[in-house]
Design an enzyme around this catalytic site. Structure first.
Site: not given
Lengths: 479, 488
Positions: B80, B155, B179
């Protein structure tokens, strides 16, 4: 109307740890810009602080030496504000649970030994330094100082004059130096202070409105700033106006302070507990360990100097307050010097040179043994007191001892009676008027003639021998 | 698509160790697949092809030298884009950091390098991890590989999509309020948030310090346990990281459920949860019972205050964590600034997206003088009560079973008009972060539109093993049809 001045001080001292408070960068003054930084102290995204345990050690020692209570649990908090020298846009500090609280420090005024309360001592990190180039449309920032550990010492508003404030600052400095927690070099920024001043009519119980003044960079500047602020406030009140609560900035060159922030513009720091750090737990064992590591404190040293060495309070006070001077003093006495004599030299000629050269007493390049040697040279009559005063600066500059300097430069006192009598006779023969004056009963001529003899001998003639022999020779002449 | 790309890490590791395939082959296969489908998925902000091939090559050299290798050696993974990678752009999907290249690795990245993983790319996300759909990315919108009209969740949307589309074998995400778990549920992959403190946060670009955790997104529970073993561990650089006694996560994988007590909290199944999801949770409960576990009713009444508590605490911490983006040292700096105030104002106005600004303002307000006690402090007190809720519940059960998300993946733009609507999507996940507990989302079938459903398993603090155990057992029971047809 007579006004009383009420003063409180906030002192920031940089701690002399090896590394910074939240990272392992070296904690040292100077260095090329931005060379003593790392991702953590520059606040790069993703970095986290890790508390340096030595910082807590030093803070505990500072607290103990100022008779504070030490918190068994405390925490760190974020103080949020934007400024280019603050990389994370928050300073990690302590808000409502400081490490130390409720202490005091003693100062020796002319009248008494007075206790000045210490409200709290807490730990925090320093910011970087901004450099504003003259005439440029940009500023530069150096983060070497960012993350240097600080303790903030907050006093109670117990001081009543600029002189008391000065004594307080000197007291703090001597304590922190004695326990090895900070080198307190104001010229290097390792000791900074903000002053808080208010005035009130004598006898009034309530405090007047207090203003804060920053950018005070020396002890003398603190005295000047306090005087200015006191006078400014009194002038306002006498003119029927009110004192506004504000933060001001001291300009030492101009001898004035200027408004920085009004009460309305006061910043909201939005303090909240630092979520990246765990609470600090201090147990009795840790406190005891720190207590055991504390050396003799200045006030205790002062008392010891008065009792063991029979020094007057004035001497004891000044010597004990200075790590450099007290070390040399004790060494000199150990090497045989008389305490009062050693003290006189340290507080007199030696301090004069230290001040002239703007160095700290810890930077005096010779030790107590060397001082004792100088003193013994005087006492044995090898050199006169005057010559000794010439030898002393050379001891600062050269790595030679007093004895070596005297020998190398032929400064030994002339005590040989024969040689002195020759000198006397020479001077007398060149100063007939003065001789006549003496014979006419003007005793003052002795002083003049003695001076001439000293000059002729380049200061090396033993004054005691001159004293006896001059009158002898003069009286012989008359006869 | 190369069938290699569909395989799990443990299966691929076997093949690599047996020298049936080389690490380079495996990486090339994934890079080819990415090239093919990426324009229709947008999982990545940066595809690191050169780095990946270098890393794969290094693994192959080690194999040739007969060196012993970790269970993740040569396995392509996505990271990420809020996790710092030395020398590789780390943007947090924000204009503010669009060209920021960290000079250091996050601790987890360092650990995965040591394990000889192959870094295939930096995954897309909601800007600064604030969002539940990945629509808040400054660069691009990631599409749900199961249905490209739909959001992948957020996210960590890019991480979830990359795994679901088989562009990477596994991925790292971060979870502050759900997330990792929510996009995992949306895309039909496994996603786990470990106990707070189990995995180091050093190098994770902070959103909310007391809530953030890094965790794995994988194709199955075994892979999840494998990755967790590599990344977990106390880190001296992170003062909030913990020592865990039991890190034998693979050892916890056991199909036996006898004696397991599964807690079912009614509050998590009441109104607002879509019917197919409720059904999936109840089916899971039945499956556990069939396997010998006991279903226990538990109560978590503080759920009704979880969202406010979460948004207040996370926004407050975020407002402080994001204050360092001022244009002075790194990142975006606005042009034509005539003084310091303009520099700060313009840089932050132009550099941040709307949702980030919204939360910074909310967080600043919540911490401000006069409001701190009523909001931030109150929220922290509510936090304590939420923790106690869970503690009481765990006196009567080992693992708690809930939905991961109240709904399946929605269409682009459906919720992005009303921020509060978006916030409601987190209702099942936020209380887990508030209490610092471990939780995993397991794919449990699809709804009538073929969109994946995830169920959530929550464990007591430091009981990550129990969570993995329960997840593994349910996964292996084949109660639910596997989710197929991913990607091309």
């Amino acid at each position: 109307m007579k006004y009383e001045t009420v003063i409180g001080l906030e002192v920031h001292a940089e701690l002399a740890t090896n590394t910074k408070i939240y990272c392992s960068c070296a904690n040292q003054f100077g260095g090329d810009t931005n060379t003593r930084c790392c991702p953590v102290c520059i606040g790069l995204p993703g970095t986290l602080p890790v508390l340096n345990r030595r910082v807590v050690d030093f803070a505990i020692k500072a607290g103990l030496s100022m008779h504070c209570d030490i918190a068994s649990v405390c925490k760190q908090d974020r103080k949020n504000y934007f400024y280019p020298d603050l990389p994370k846009a928050y300073q990690i500090s302590q808000f409502d649970l400081p490490l130390c609280y409720d202490g005091y420090v003693e100062i020796d005024t002319e009248e008494e030994t007075k206790k000045i309360g210490i409200t709290r001592i807490h730990i925090e990190e320093d910011a970087g330094k901004l450099l504003h180039a003259e005439g440029a449309n940009f500023s530069l920032v150096d983060y070497n100082r960012g993350g240097v550990p600080l303790i903030e010492i907050v006093s109670e508003p117990d001081m009543r004059s600029p002189e008391e404030a000065m004594l307080f600052l000197e007291s703090i400095k001597s304590i922190l130096q004695a326990i090895g927690v900070s080198d307190c070099k104001m010229q290097e920024g390792s000791l900074r202070c903000d002053i808080n001043v208010s005035v009130r009519p004598f006898g009034q119980k309530d405090f007047g409105v207090r203003t804060e003044c920053k950018n005070v960079n020396s002890f003398r500047a603190a005295v000047r700033a306090i005087r200015y602020e006191r006078d400014r406030q009194i002038a306002l009140l006498e003119a029927g106006e009110t004192v506004e609560q504000e933060t001001r900035r001291w300009d030492d060159a101009k001898g004035m302070s200027f408004l920085m922030r009004s009460k309305e513009e006061a910043q909201d720091y939005r303090y909240f507990p630092e979520p990246d750090l765990m609470p600090i737990h201090i147990d009795a064992a840790w406190i005891e360990k720190m207590q055991n590591e504390l050396p003799e404190l200045p006030q205790d040293k002062k008392r010891r100097y008065m009792t063991s060495f029979d020094l007057p309070q004035y001497d004891a006070s000044l010597l004990s307050a200075s790590k450099g001077l007290s070390t040399i003093f004790e060494e000199a006495v150990q090497s045989g010097a008389k305490p009062k004599t050693a003290s006189n030299w340290l507080l007199g000629e030696i301090s004069k040179i230290v001040n002239e050269r703007v160095i700290d007493a810890t930077e005096i390049p010779f030790d107590g043994k060397a001082l004792a040697e100088l003193i013994s040279l005087i006492e044995s009559g090898t050199i006169s007191g005057t010559i000794a005063k010439q030898v002393l600066p050379k001891m600062f500059d050269k790595s030679q001892s007093a004895k070596e300097i005297v020998e190398a430069e032929g400064l030994a006192q002339i005590s040989d009676e024969g040689a002195i009598i020759d000198l006397i006779k020479e001077v007398l023969s060149n100063n007939a008027p003065a001789v006549a004056d003496y014979h006419a009963g003007k005793d003052r001529a002795i002083g003049f003639l003695t001076g001439q003899i000293m000059r002729a001998s380049k200061g090396k003639a033993n004054p005691a021998v001159i004293q006896t022999k001059l009158r002898e020779v003069l009286n012989e002449m008359k006869a | 698509m190369d069938s290699l790309c569909k395989m799990t890490a443990h299966a691929l590791s076997e093949k690599i160790k047996k020298r049936e395939i080389s690490a380079t082959e495996l990486t090339k296969a994934h890079l080819a697949h990415i090239e093919e489908i990426e324009p229709n998925v947008n999982s990545f902000i940066t595809v690191t092809s050169e780095t990946a091939l270098e890393m794969a090559n290094a693994v192959d050299k080690k194999i040739a030298n007969g060196e012993a290798l970790s269970s993740l050696a040569g396995i392509p993974m996505a990271i990420k884009d809020n996790i710092s990678t030395d020398g590789i752009k780390t943007t947090c999907a924000s204009k503010m950091l669009q060209n920021y290249v960290p000079p250091f690795d996050a601790t987890v990245v360092d650990k995965l390098r040591q394990a000889d993983c192959v870094f295939i790319g930096k995954a897309n996300m909601d800007e600064f991890a604030m969002g539940s759909s990945t629509e808040n990315s400054y660069f691009k919108k990631t599409k749900n590989p199961r249905n490209t009209d739909c959001i992948p969740g957020g996210s960590s949307g890019g991480s979830a999509a990359a795994v679901a589309a088989n562009e990477s074998v596994f991925a790292l995400g971060s979870d502050t309020g759900g997330s990792i778990r929510q996009p995992a549920a949306m895309c039909g992959v496994v996603g786990m948030k470990p106990t707070y403190g189990l995995v180091s946060r050093y190098g994770l670009i902070a959103f909310a310090s007391s809530l953030d955790q890094i965790g794995p997104l994988t194709k199955d529970v075994r892979d999840c346990a494998t990755v967790l073993e590599v990344i977990a561990g106390k880190d001296d650089k992170d003062s909030t990281s913990l020592s865990c006694e039991n890190t034998n996560f693979l050892g916890a994988l056991n199909e036996d459920c006898k004696g397991m007590r599964i807690g079912l909290p009614q509050e998590y199944l009441e109104g607002g949860i879509d019917a197919p999801i409720k059904e999936a949770v109840l089916n899971a409960a039945k499956a556990y019972e069939k396997m010998g576990a006991e279903i226990v009713d538990v109560s978590l009444p503080m759920l009704s205050h979880a969202l406010e508590t979460y948004y207040m605490i996370s926004s407050a911490e975020a407002s402080s964590n994001l204050a360092r983006y001022d244009g002075v040292r790194y990142g975006f700096r606005a042009e034509n600034c005539n003084n310091l105030e303009e520099l700060f104002l313009k840089t932050r106005s132009e550099g941040f997206g709307d949702e980030v600004k919204r939360r910074i303002m909310l967080g600043t307000f919540v911490l401000s003088s006069g409001y701190y006690d009523a909001y931030y402090k109150k929220a922290q007190k509510a936090r304590t009560l939420i923790c106690r809720d869970f503690s009481s519940a765990f006196e009567n059960c080992d693992t708690i079973l809930t939905p991961t998300s109240p709904c399946t993946a929605w269409k682009f733009g459906e919720k992005s008009e009303d921020p509060l609507q978006m916030y409601l999507a987190d209702i099942c996940t936020v209380s887990v972060n508030i209490a610092g507990l471990p939780a995993l989302s397991l794919p449990c079938g699809v709804d009538t539109n073929g969109l994946p459903i995830g169920i959530q398993l929550i464990g007591d603090t430091m009981h990550d093993c129990d969570v993995l155990h329960a997840a593994y057992a349910l996964e292996q029971s084949n109660t639910f049809l596997p989710i197929g047809g991913a990607g091309a």
